[in-house]
Design a protein around this motif. Sequence first.
Motif, mmCIF file in Angstrom:
data_model
loop_
_atom_site.group_PDB
_atom_site.id
_atom_site.type_symbol
_atom_site.label_atom_id
_atom_site.label_comp_id
_atom_site.label_asym_id
_atom_site.label_seq_id
_atom_site.Cartn_x
_atom_site.Cartn_y
_atom_site.Cartn_z
ATOM 1 N N GLU A 1 -13.864 -6.374 -7.230
ATOM 2 C CA GLU A 1 -14.072 -7.541 -6.104
ATOM 3 C C GLU A 1 -13.957 -6.901 -5.127
ATOM 4 N N ARG A 2 -14.630 -7.167 -3.779
ATOM 5 C CA ARG A 2 -14.502 -6.674 -2.620
ATOM 6 C C ARG A 2 -14.543 -7.903 -1.353
ATOM 7 N N LEU A 3 -13.900 -6.769 -0.366
ATOM 8 C CA LEU A 3 -13.958 -7.951 0.305
ATOM 9 C C LEU A 3 -14.088 -7.211 2.487
ATOM 10 N N ALA A 4 -15.480 -7.837 2.815
ATOM 11 C CA ALA A 4 -16.418 -7.563 4.004
ATOM 12 C C ALA A 4 -14.813 -7.117 5.341
ATOM 13 N N ALA A 5 -15.070 -6.282 6.005
ATOM 14 C CA ALA A 5 -14.100 -5.729 7.241
ATOM 15 C C ALA A 5 -14.946 -5.054 7.872
ATOM 16 N N GLU B 1 -16.417 -2.993 3.288
ATOM 17 C CA GLU B 1 -16.341 -2.835 1.370
ATOM 18 C C GLU B 1 -15.293 -3.028 1.093
ATOM 19 N N LEU B 2 -13.879 -3.762 1.594
ATOM 20 C CA LEU B 2 -12.865 -3.909 1.094
ATOM 21 C C LEU B 2 -12.900 -3.073 -0.768
ATOM 22 N N GLY B 3 -12.177 -2.777 -1.150
ATOM 23 C CA GLY B 3 -11.554 -3.252 -2.965
ATOM 24 C C GLY B 3 -10.337 -4.519 -2.786
ATOM 25 N N LEU B 4 -9.842 -4.973 -3.602
ATOM 26 C CA LEU B 4 -9.189 -6.267 -3.909
ATOM 27 C C LEU B 4 -8.729 -5.817 -5.577
ATOM 28 N N VAL B 5 -7.199 -4.949 -5.372
ATOM 29 C CA VAL B 5 -6.194 -4.712 -6.350
ATOM 30 C C VAL B 5 -5.348 -5.402 -6.686
ATOM 31 N N PRO B 6 -5.702 -5.913 -7.602
ATOM 32 C CA PRO B 6 -4.459 -7.336 -8.536
ATOM 33 C C PRO B 6 -3.114 -6.054 -9.095
ATOM 34 N N VAL C 1 -8.124 -2.248 -0.302
ATOM 35 C CA VAL C 1 -7.969 -1.142 -0.020
ATOM 36 C C VAL C 1 -9.013 -0.600 -0.152
ATOM 37 N N HIS C 2 -9.112 0.372 0.769
ATOM 38 C CA HIS C 2 -10.352 1.568 0.987
ATOM 39 C C HIS C 2 -10.931 1.883 0.786
ATOM 40 N N PRO C 3 -12.136 1.826 0.823
ATOM 41 C CA PRO C 3 -13.201 2.404 -0.715
ATOM 42 C C PRO C 3 -12.857 4.113 -0.319
ATOM 43 N N TRP C 4 -12.256 4.696 0.651
ATOM 44 C CA TRP C 4 -12.574 6.265 0.684
ATOM 45 C C TRP C 4 -11.057 6.486 -0.308
ATOM 46 N N GLN C 5 -10.159 5.564 -0.241
ATOM 47 C CA GLN C 5 -8.732 5.585 -0.885
ATOM 48 C C GLN C 5 -9.049 5.392 -2.510
ATOM 49 N N ALA C 6 -9.806 4.002 -2.562
ATOM 50 C CA ALA C 6 -9.883 4.446 -3.687
ATOM 51 C C ALA C 6 -10.862 5.608 -4.347
ATOM 52 N N ALA C 7 -11.596 6.082 -3.669
ATOM 53 C CA ALA C 7 -12.750 6.913 -4.171
ATOM 54 C C ALA C 7 -11.526 8.164 -4.567
ATOM 55 N N ALA D 1 4.893 -13.178 4.107
ATOM 56 C CA ALA D 1 4.170 -13.862 3.769
ATOM 57 C C ALA D 1 3.550 -13.860 3.473
ATOM 58 N N TRP D 2 2.969 -13.013 2.186
ATOM 59 C CA TRP D 2 1.628 -12.951 1.567
ATOM 60 C C TRP D 2 0.960 -13.998 1.532
ATOM 61 N N PRO D 3 -0.313 -13.800 1.882
ATOM 62 C CA PRO D 3 -1.123 -14.837 1.612
ATOM 63 C C PRO D 3 -1.569 -15.416 0.846
ATOM 64 N N GLU D 4 -1.917 -16.529 0.061
ATOM 65 C CA GLU D 4 -2.282 -16.990 -0.516
ATOM 66 C C GLU D 4 -3.338 -15.744 -1.476
ATOM 67 N N ALA D 5 -4.620 -16.639 -0.190
ATOM 68 C CA ALA D 5 -5.631 -15.603 -0.373
ATOM 69 C C ALA D 5 -5.532 -14.411 -1.514
ATOM 70 N N LEU D 6 -4.556 -13.674 -1.192
ATOM 71 C CA LEU D 6 -4.559 -12.600 -1.874
ATOM 72 C C LEU D 6 -3.032 -12.727 -2.936
ATOM 73 N N ARG D 7 -3.585 -13.478 -3.774
ATOM 74 C CA ARG D 7 -2.886 -13.719 -5.113
ATOM 75 C C ARG D 7 -2.951 -14.459 -6.108
ATOM 76 N N ALA D 8 -2.836 -14.315 -6.814
ATOM 77 C CA ALA D 8 -3.862 -14.732 -7.810
ATOM 78 C C ALA D 8 -3.120 -14.757 -9.753
ATOM 79 N N ALA D 9 -3.147 -15.795 -10.043
ATOM 80 C CA ALA D 9 -2.264 -15.192 -11.462
ATOM 81 C C ALA D 9 -0.914 -14.775 -12.154
ATOM 82 N N GLY D 10 0.112 -14.595 -10.652
ATOM 83 C CA GLY D 10 0.935 -13.969 -10.260
ATOM 84 C C GLY D 10 1.183 -12.139 -10.067
ATOM 85 N N ARG D 11 0.118 -12.456 -9.880
ATOM 86 C CA ARG D 11 -0.662 -10.787 -9.272
ATOM 87 C C ARG D 11 -0.412 -11.429 -7.726
ATOM 88 N N VAL D 12 -0.712 -9.678 -6.653
ATOM 89 C CA VAL D 12 -0.421 -9.227 -5.569
ATOM 90 C C VAL D 12 -1.640 -8.865 -5.679
#
Length: 497
Positions: free
Chosen positions: A230-234, A184-189, A215-221, A200-211
């Motif tokens: 928010e998380r994304l399975a991979a 479960e990758l973390g999603l950091v805006p 983030v790998h969960p080990w890196q986040a922790a 071309a950073w995808p629109e699916a990974l943009r939100a309200a003026g944010r990129v």
Amino acid sequence: MHRPPTAEAEVADELAAVRPGLVQRYAAALPGARAAVLSRLWRGLSHEPLPWVTGRAPARDGLVLRLSDGRRLHGPHPDPYATGAYVTAVRLDGTEYDDPARLMADLAVPHAAAFAAELGHSVASLALSRAGQPDHPQEWPGRDWEWEQRVVDGHPFHPACRSRPGFSVAEQLAYGPEHGPVVELGLVPVPAGECLVAGAWPEALRAAGRVVIPVHPWQAAHVLKRSCEERLAAHPLMALRTLALPDGPHVKTALSARLTSSVRDISLGSVAASAVLSDFGQAVAARTDGLLHVTRTLGAAAAGSPDLAAVLRESPQRYAAAGERVVPVAALATTGLPRTPGWTAGFARLALTVGLRLLELGVALEAHGQNLLVVLSPSGEPRRLVYRDLADIRVSPSRLARHGIPVPGLPGRMVTDDERTLRRKLFGSLVAGALAGTAGSGAALREALGTAVRDLPGTPGLAALRDDPLPAKALTLMRLSPGRAGDLWAELPNPLR
């Protein structure tokens, strides 16, 4: 004298707490893991320019190393291209060692203690990786990440092939591709104005003026020390920090842990150069008459630091036609295909045709078993190659100019006209790495190369491959030289001579 617990014992204790059903299989895998790591270590001791090895002399039943303090280390005849666990024990002044960590500790050379700890973790993690494998794996996986997750033993020649310092047993089981997890990758805006974005950073990974940066969960922790709502399975690939997303692309995440040899971050320079480098890769691949594809970088982003960055690449599988499979070279041993001399020679001919052609143009690929993939026909014959991750190639401006290829603006570390540097990059990764790992032994590599080079066009690169010692990274020396930056090199016996 009280000895601290070994890495093997520490992993056994952690495993008993988090996955008790694997404890018995782990214990059964330890002897084979020790032999696998010891075989890799013996390769380094036998062939690398270690300053405390003052002589090497053949013996009737193997090889004797003379050490600077007068001791003798005796082991079997070394095969620098063998991938099997053929070294089960060596003798240091008559004392037998079957444990590479204990051997390195008792050698007591500079920096041996730290390297011995790495070797112990490599053995324990390798046994853990083998313990979790199914008894009867599927012969031909249907998805690209499934091929990657079948590479269990890691680097075929590195003694620290499975060393993962900083990862607990629970984290290895949760994130190691060979264990088949979903991560479960973390999603950091991050505010767009604070981000460096290329491509071309995808629109699916943009939100309200944010990129939004995966983030790998080990890196986040452990590094960012934050939770992600928010998380994304991979699915993790063999690089561990690179994962396949559900809709196909691969994402390389920042993972500030040392895997095998070094900490491999995503520098701001590599993000800035990613689009230019991707376009350059397409232009170079177009010069190979369809024999090579280079995966495109779709976008890259960094939030002001290598600790929070990601690169999106297309999946190599998109270059497969109907019925074909794209297989990482490191995973070829898992396909069930017979390793006939004819098959290996055909693959070597294809790989050398592409590698030498690009070398003459001015591009040296780092074509090891992870970066290089082969497109197999429905019957399993090698047809084309796919290359991914251009971050470690070397580029010669003078050669490119000679062939009318525009020289892109690349990071300075990639650019060199030094012939030796270019050849080391290609031959050390492709021949001493990918092809040797596929052949599995010096005899098999000699036969495959001998057949493959007969039909190749004569170039200075081919002449060097035929006549000179074969360069390979001095992986043991590099781990025993923590104060030296960059690659160190060994010269291996030329299998063609």
